[in-house]
Design a protein around this motif. Structure first.
Motif, PDB file in Angstrom:
ATOM      1  N   ASN A 296      -8.524   1.435 -16.327  1.00 19.79           N
ATOM      2  CA  ASN A 296      -7.825   2.697 -16.083  1.00 19.79           C
ATOM      3  C   ASN A 296      -6.517   2.782 -16.867  1.00 19.79           C
ATOM      4  OD1 ASN A 296      -9.286   4.389 -14.536  1.00 19.79           O
ATOM      5  ND2 ASN A 296      -8.132   4.069 -12.638  1.00 19.79           N
TER       6      ASN A 296
ATOM      7  N   ASN B  98     -14.400  -6.453  -4.090  1.00 20.51           N
ATOM      8  CA  ASN B  98     -15.221  -5.326  -3.638  1.00 20.51           C
ATOM      9  C   ASN B  98     -15.834  -4.546  -4.796  1.00 20.51           C
ATOM     10  OD1 ASN B  98     -12.813  -4.330  -4.543  1.00 20.51           O
ATOM     11  ND2 ASN B  98     -12.349  -3.103  -2.740  1.00 20.51           N
TER      12      ASN B  98
ATOM     13  N   ARG C  44     -11.861  -3.792 -13.797  1.00 19.78           N
ATOM     14  CA  ARG C  44     -12.083  -2.401 -13.398  1.00 19.78           C
ATOM     15  C   ARG C  44     -10.749  -1.665 -13.277  1.00 19.78           C
ATOM     16  NH1 ARG C  44     -15.136  -1.974  -7.750  1.00 19.78           N
ATOM     17  NH2 ARG C  44     -13.119  -2.712  -7.019  1.00 19.78           N
ATOM     18  N   ALA C  45      -9.754  -2.367 -12.713  1.00 20.88           N
ATOM     19  CA  ALA C  45      -8.431  -1.753 -12.601  1.00 20.88           C
ATOM     20  C   ALA C  45      -7.794  -1.599 -13.979  1.00 20.88           C
ATOM     21  CB  ALA C  45      -7.544  -2.591 -11.681  1.00 20.88           C
TER      22      ALA C  45
ATOM     23  N   VAL D 152      -1.017   9.077  -8.908  1.00 17.39           N
ATOM     24  CA  VAL D 152      -0.275   7.844  -8.620  1.00 17.39           C
ATOM     25  C   VAL D 152      -1.197   6.638  -8.735  1.00 17.39           C
ATOM     26  CG1 VAL D 152       0.937   6.553  -6.808  1.00 17.39           C
ATOM     27  CG2 VAL D 152       1.400   8.987  -7.127  1.00 17.39           C
ATOM     28  N   ARG D 153      -2.371   6.726  -8.106  1.00 19.41           N
ATOM     29  CA  ARG D 153      -3.267   5.576  -8.068  1.00 19.41           C
ATOM     30  C   ARG D 153      -3.908   5.303  -9.420  1.00 19.41           C
ATOM     31  NH1 ARG D 153      -5.881   8.320  -3.249  1.00 19.41           N
ATOM     32  NH2 ARG D 153      -4.218   8.165  -1.707  1.00 19.41           N
ATOM     33  N   ARG D 154      -3.973   6.337 -10.262  1.00 17.16           N
ATOM     34  CA  ARG D 154      -4.513   6.145 -11.610  1.00 17.16           C
ATOM     35  C   ARG D 154      -3.556   5.274 -12.430  1.00 17.16           C
ATOM     36  NH1 ARG D 154      -5.560   9.209 -16.231  1.00 17.16           N
ATOM     37  NH2 ARG D 154      -3.640  10.377 -15.920  1.00 17.16           N
ATOM     38  N   ARG D 155      -2.249   5.453 -12.198  1.00 16.49           N
ATOM     39  CA  ARG D 155      -1.265   4.691 -12.953  1.00 16.49           C
ATOM     40  C   ARG D 155      -0.964   3.344 -12.307  1.00 16.49           C
ATOM     41  NH1 ARG D 155       2.356   7.611 -16.136  1.00 16.49           N
ATOM     42  NH2 ARG D 155       1.773   9.781 -16.415  1.00 16.49           N
ATOM     43  N   ILE D 156      -1.168   3.269 -11.010  1.00 22.05           N
ATOM     44  CA  ILE D 156      -0.832   2.055 -10.279  1.00 22.05           C
ATOM     45  C   ILE D 156      -2.123   1.506  -9.689  1.00 22.05           C
ATOM     46  CG2 ILE D 156       0.545   1.100  -8.403  1.00 22.05           C
ATOM     47  CD1 ILE D 156       2.444   3.520  -8.819  1.00 22.05           C
ATOM     48  N   GLY D 157      -2.696   0.544 -10.381  1.00 26.32           N
ATOM     49  CA  GLY D 157      -4.001   0.022  -9.984  1.00 26.32           C
ATOM     50  C   GLY D 157      -3.898  -0.946  -8.828  1.00 26.32           C
ATOM     51  N   MET D 158      -5.038  -1.265  -8.239  1.00 31.89           N
ATOM     52  CA  MET D 158      -4.992  -2.136  -7.073  1.00 31.89           C
ATOM     53  C   MET D 158      -6.193  -3.080  -7.054  1.00 31.89           C
ATOM     54  SD  MET D 158      -4.034  -1.097  -3.256  1.00 31.89           S
ATOM     55  CE  MET D 158      -3.473  -2.366  -2.145  1.00 31.89           C
TER      56      MET D 158
ATOM     57  N   ARG E 267       0.810  -1.212   0.000  1.00 36.58           N
ATOM     58  CA  ARG E 267       0.000   0.000   0.000  1.00 36.58           C
ATOM     59  C   ARG E 267       0.851   1.273   0.000  1.00 36.58           C
ATOM     60  NH1 ARG E 267      -5.428  -0.482   2.269  1.00 36.58           N
ATOM     61  NH2 ARG E 267      -6.176  -2.497   1.599  1.00 36.58           N
TER      62      ARG E 267
ATOM     63  N   ASN F   2       1.187   2.680  -3.907  1.00 37.97           N
ATOM     64  CA  ASN F   2       0.266   3.602  -4.581  1.00 37.97           C
ATOM     65  C   ASN F   2      -0.375   4.588  -3.606  1.00 37.97           C
ATOM     66  OD1 ASN F   2      -1.499   1.866  -3.317  1.00 37.97           O
ATOM     67  ND2 ASN F   2      -2.936   1.751  -5.024  1.00 37.97           N
TER      68      ASN F   2
ATOM     69  N   MET G 105      -1.902   4.277  -0.876  1.00 38.45           N
ATOM     70  CA  MET G 105      -3.182   3.988  -0.230  1.00 38.45           C
ATOM     71  C   MET G 105      -3.095   4.257   1.270  1.00 38.45           C
ATOM     72  SD  MET G 105      -5.637   3.209  -2.220  1.00 38.45           S
ATOM     73  CE  MET G 105      -6.894   2.266  -1.388  1.00 38.45           C
TER      74      MET G 105
ATOM     75  N   PHE H 136      -8.032  -5.907  -4.332  1.00 38.00           N
ATOM     76  CA  PHE H 136      -8.021  -6.097  -2.883  1.00 38.00           C
ATOM     77  C   PHE H 136      -8.286  -7.538  -2.482  1.00 38.00           C
ATOM     78  CE2 PHE H 136      -8.829  -1.769  -3.879  1.00 38.00           C
ATOM     79  CZ  PHE H 136      -8.133  -1.045  -2.932  1.00 38.00           C
TER      80      PHE H 136
END
Lengths: 291, 315, 301
Positions: A199, A132, A195-196, A120-126, A85, A88, A90, A128
């Motif tokens: 992006n 979810n 979904r990830a 950052v989070r747009r380029r580095i997806g996650m 975490r 990106n 989180m 879980f």
């Protein structure tokens, strides 16, 4: 923002210097930490992390290779999810955390001044631990990132393409309007991967993506991870050593012992790690003696 | 309890069964406790009986159709008297509409701020302050609606275009009164949206605003609906603010600048007017009261059903 | 992967273009939402200041100790303070034992069946019944049927029924907070279930019950409509007698007095209403603060 970031190496000059080929050994002090070939996707050095006053990572340093699968393994509480975490940002969302050290993504300091966590989070997806999906239709789940980003292309194509890449298209193409929550656990997790992917990230971080799934669904996800690794850098946290052995190219073993919380013990190509571990503790762990 | 073990009939266990954790005298206490619990049931029956018994008396004098006919006025002061309840219902709907127009955006904004933006410490400090708004006696709001909102603000602002008693001044204070209801019930609903969903959205590069409005808000929508229904039920039942500030002229209008009368306003007026028992004026109190009771009861039940469904969805 | 191919492509993680705009909106939204949250409080503060300016000049010992009057400058709130206190004392005396008794029965003794579910649903619905309906109930049952007239007793009984659902709900919550291990420990020592409730559960639930009671009193203290419905809107220029027959005296309360003055067209009465509101608000805020203190105190001990 509620986090305090202490970057030990924040200036642009130093960043450039780092790019121009500083010796890697400076970042990877232990002899059990391998430096992967090629330009890394992530370059982590001297990373320390605290929840409030409780330390969760201690002097972690490693390079994560591009377009490969890197597994983070270790017993629970070893800090592997925390490390993931950090990649990106989180952890920014948790009040009262402190991050110290250096995390570079390609050339850029992720915690550098002016860096936007949303970018950052747009380029580095996650993906879980527990699937979810949003309580919306399959279509809207996949389109979410594009919609908030103001995507101008053909949304239908993007949704179809992402679902295909996530190996879910054939199962859901008949009814994209149905709720994402109506799918099985494994399908939900693949929906989250789609979904990830929608992006168009460079990296996908996966936090124990199969721990809530049955063995067959797990196999499907593992196949998918292998497949995606041709185009994406993937970092996957798992406490299942067989899984790490099956899907990853590199494996990092982390451990919390009496003195030090969240330390990186060993980092090596997966095959080497599982056949000839360099550290006794790694050997104990992968042979099932604890954890 | 002890009765489960009926096959066992040895002396000792028989004795234990006879007195399961009980002493003489405790039976009396039990009876007292059951009576306490019966009080609330009796209250409900009494309310229903009282309202509907006299309402039936009213409908012997005034036909049901007359009461619910849109064409009839509510005109009880001089002959020919007329009991068309829609004018009073319109008054109630009028203040409900305008108070919700004001309170909904503010209340939901507060809920979103407290749930998604505020630092835990800020929330601990802000929430009780906000809830104080619900603790202010409504007669105080009534006074402010008339003297401050109407007399000091609306009249200088609009002059001839607004009457001294008007629905807007009452609606403003009603809005302040129900703000905490909307904010705190909605905030509870948003707080129970699983963390997972927020993380998923943040992980996709959504901003805090986008997470709040595109993920948390839609996921909590049924809880928010329940909050709105509860708030409406409170507005409909509120008496002092509307009786003091909204006027006492039944008026089939939804405009905020006119003088109106709500159902509760009418009921208070009858109580102040000392209507003789058995007269149509007196029984009309119960007919309007019964209608009010049915309306608030329906809203409260609907809110409870929605809340229960919502809880099940996330458990 | 060859080294040449891996020449670092310059990337930036700064917010640019669309992301920057989205983030700007997001940052702005924090202040907009905070502003909206504050509107209610700001209104309350403005009203409080306005009210203090109008009311404080009238607020003196004479105001507190005088009976109401047709002349604004000599009118006071003596009888309404007595009325409020008297009615509230009996409201609490009636409501709390019944509320706590119901809560104990529901949580500790009731069979888990449809009856209990009905009782629970019924209480939740009663909590949503408008106060004016309780007023009608009081009028029909206590004032007319039981022939108590618009008396302190009728007022207290009406308000007791009104606050009953709220106090039952808070008492149930308080009893729920007592950990089951305490009950088990007591039962294991051979105590009867009632002894367990009396010696262990109730003391543990006391902070919650007290807090709920005080908040209910605060609500009853401000109630106007229900008391007007039972006919308490009268001119009272005497102190209630301290006897059982005194319970059948008619009465007025502070919120009723404020309502009375608000209705008067003469502006001098506006100052009286404002002064009455100051006293009423001090009482209500004081009770709310007391509730917090009691909860913290008793929780520590």
């Amino acid at each position: 923002m509620s986090i305090r970031v202490r970057s030990t190496n924040p200036t642009d000059d130093e960043a450039r210097e780092a790019l121009q080929g500083r010796p890697a050994e400076e970042h990877v002090p232990s002899h059990n930490i391998t430096k992967p070939e090629g330009e890394p996707a992530f370059s982590i050095s001297d990373l320390n992390f605290w929840y409030g006053t409780k330390q969760a990572l201690t002097n972690v340093g490693l390079d994560i290779p591009r377009k490969k699968v890197t597994a983070l393994i270790g017993p629970s509480g070893c800090g592997k999810s925390t490390l993931l975490r950090c990649l990106n940002r989180m952890n920014d969302l948790i009040p009262g955390v402190t991050i110290e050290g250096n995390v570079r993504y390609r050339s850029a300091d992720i915690y550098g001044p002016g860096v936007d966590p949303v970018e950052v989070r747009r380029r580095i997806g996650m993906v879980f631990q527990k699937p979810n999906p949003f309580p919306k239709s399959i279509y809207e789940n996949v389109a979410f990132g594009a919609r908030v980003n103001g995507f101008r292309g053909n949304l239908d194509d993007l949704v179809e393409g992402s679902l295909q890449r996530a190996a879910l298209w054939d199962e859901v193409k008949g009814d994209l309007k149905q709720s994402g929550l109506a799918l099985s656990g494994g399908q939900q997790q693949r929906l989250c991967i789609a979904r990830a992917l929608a992006n168009n990230p460079d990296v996908i971080l996966m936090d124990e993506p199969c721990s809530a799934l049955d063995p067959i669904a797990t196999l499907k996800i593992e196949d998918l991870i292998r497949e995606l690794s041709t185009d994406y850098t993937i970092v996957v946290v798992t406490h299942n050593m067989q899984q790490a052995a099956r899907v990853s190219d590199y494996t990092a073993f982390m451990l919390t012992d009496e003195e030090i919380t969240g330390q990186l013990i060993e980092y090596a190509p997966t095959e080497m790690m599982f056949t000839q571990p360099g550290d006794q503790r790694t050997e104990d762990y992968i042979s099932g003696r604890f954890g | 309890m002890a009765l489960a073990n009926t096959t066992d009939s040895t002396g000792l266990s028989h004795q234990m069964r006879k007195r399961p954790f009980r002493r003489p005298g405790e039976n009396l206490i039990m009876v007292a406790l059951v009576l306490c619990a019966a009080v609330s049931i009796a209250t409900t029956f009494a309310i229903v009986f009282v309202l509907f018994a006299d309402a039936i008396g009213f409908f012997r004098e005034v036909s049901f159709w007359h009461f619910f006919n849109f064409a009839n006025d509510w005109q009880t002061l001089f002959d020919p008297r007329s009991f068309g309840v829609w004018e009073l219902v319109a008054g109630t709907v009028n203040v409900t509409l305008w108070s919700m127009v004001i309170a909904l955006p503010l209340g939901l904004a507060a809920a979103i701020y407290l749930s998604e933006y505020a630092h835990p410490q800020t929330r601990r400090f802000l929430k009780p302050l906000l809830e104080l708004l619900a603790g202010v006696p409504t007669v105080v709001y009534a006074y402010f609606a008339l003297t401050f909102i109407s007399d000091d603000i609306l009249l200088p602002l609009f002059g001839e275009n607004i009457s001294f008693f008007n629905s807007l001044s009452a609606s403003v204070m009603l809005a302040v009164m129900i703000l905490p209801t909307i904010a705190s019930v909605s905030e509870d609903a948003m707080a129970s949206v699983p963390r997972d969903l927020r993380e998923a959205a943040y992980g996709l590069g959504a901003t805090r605003l986008e997470v709040a409005f595109r993920v948390v808000f839609p996921a909590a929508i049924s809880g928010i609906m329940a909050a709105i229904l509860l708030a409406i039920a409170r507005v409909i039942g509120e008496t002092m603010i509307v009786a003091v500030a909204a006027g006492s002229t039944p008026n089939l209008t939804l405009w905020p600048h006119e003088s109106i009368q709500t159902m509760t306003g009418y009921m208070l007026q009858v109580a102040l007017g000392d209507a003789a028992r058995g007269t149509t004026d007196y029984t009309s109190l119960f007919a309007v009261g019964a209608l009010l009771f049915v309306m608030t009861f329906a809203l409260n039940v609907a809110a409870q059903i929605i809340v229960r469904r919502f809880r099940e969805a996330y458990e | 992967m060859s080294f040449v191919e891996a020449t670092p492509d310059a990337i930036t993680l700064r917010a640019e273009g669309r992301v920057a705009r989205r983030q700007a909106w997001s940052r702005a939204s924090r202040w907009i939402l905070l502003g909206a949250t504050g509107v209610g409080l700001v209104v309350l503060v403005i009203l409080g200041i306005d009210n203090a300016i109008v009311g404080i000049p009238s607020l003196d010992w004479d105001f507190l100790s005088s009976y109401p009057s047709r002349k604004a400058e000599i009118a006071g709130i003596r009888s309404s303070i007595f009325g409020s206190v008297w009615v509230l004392v009996f409201t609490v005396a009636f409501a709390i034992p019944v509320a706590v008794g119901s809560a104990i029965w529901m949580e500790e003794f009731a069979p888990q069946n449809a009856i209990l579910t009905t009782v629970r649903l019924n209480i939740a619905n009663l909590a949503g019944v408008p106060s004016i309906i309780y007023g009608i109930l009081g009028l029909a049952v206590f004032v007319r049927l039981m022939e108590l007239g618009p008396s302190i007793l009728a007022g207290a009984l009406t308000l007791a029924l009104m606050i009953l659902p709220m106090t039952v709900i808070t008492s149930v919550e308080a009893i729920n907070q007592v950990p089951p291990s305490i009950r088990e420990g007591s039962l294991a020592l051979g105590a009867t279930r009632w002894q367990t409730v009396w010696y262990h559960v109730l003391p543990g639930a006391m902070p919650g019950i007290m807090t709920g009671t005080i908040l209910a009193v605060a609500r009853a203290a401000g109630e106007t409509a229900a008391l007007i419905m039972i006919g308490a809107f009268t001119f009272i220029a005497f102190d209630p007698a301290l006897s059982f027959s005194g319970l059948l005296d008619s009465f007025t309360t502070l919120p009723i007095q404020v309502y009375n003055w608000t209705l008067r067209p003469q502006t001098e009465f506006r100052a009286n209403a404002a002064a009455g509101i100051i006293v009423l608000m001090i009482a209500v805020i004081g009770l709310n603060a007391l509730a917090l203190v009691v909860r913290d105190r008793l929780r520590q001990s």
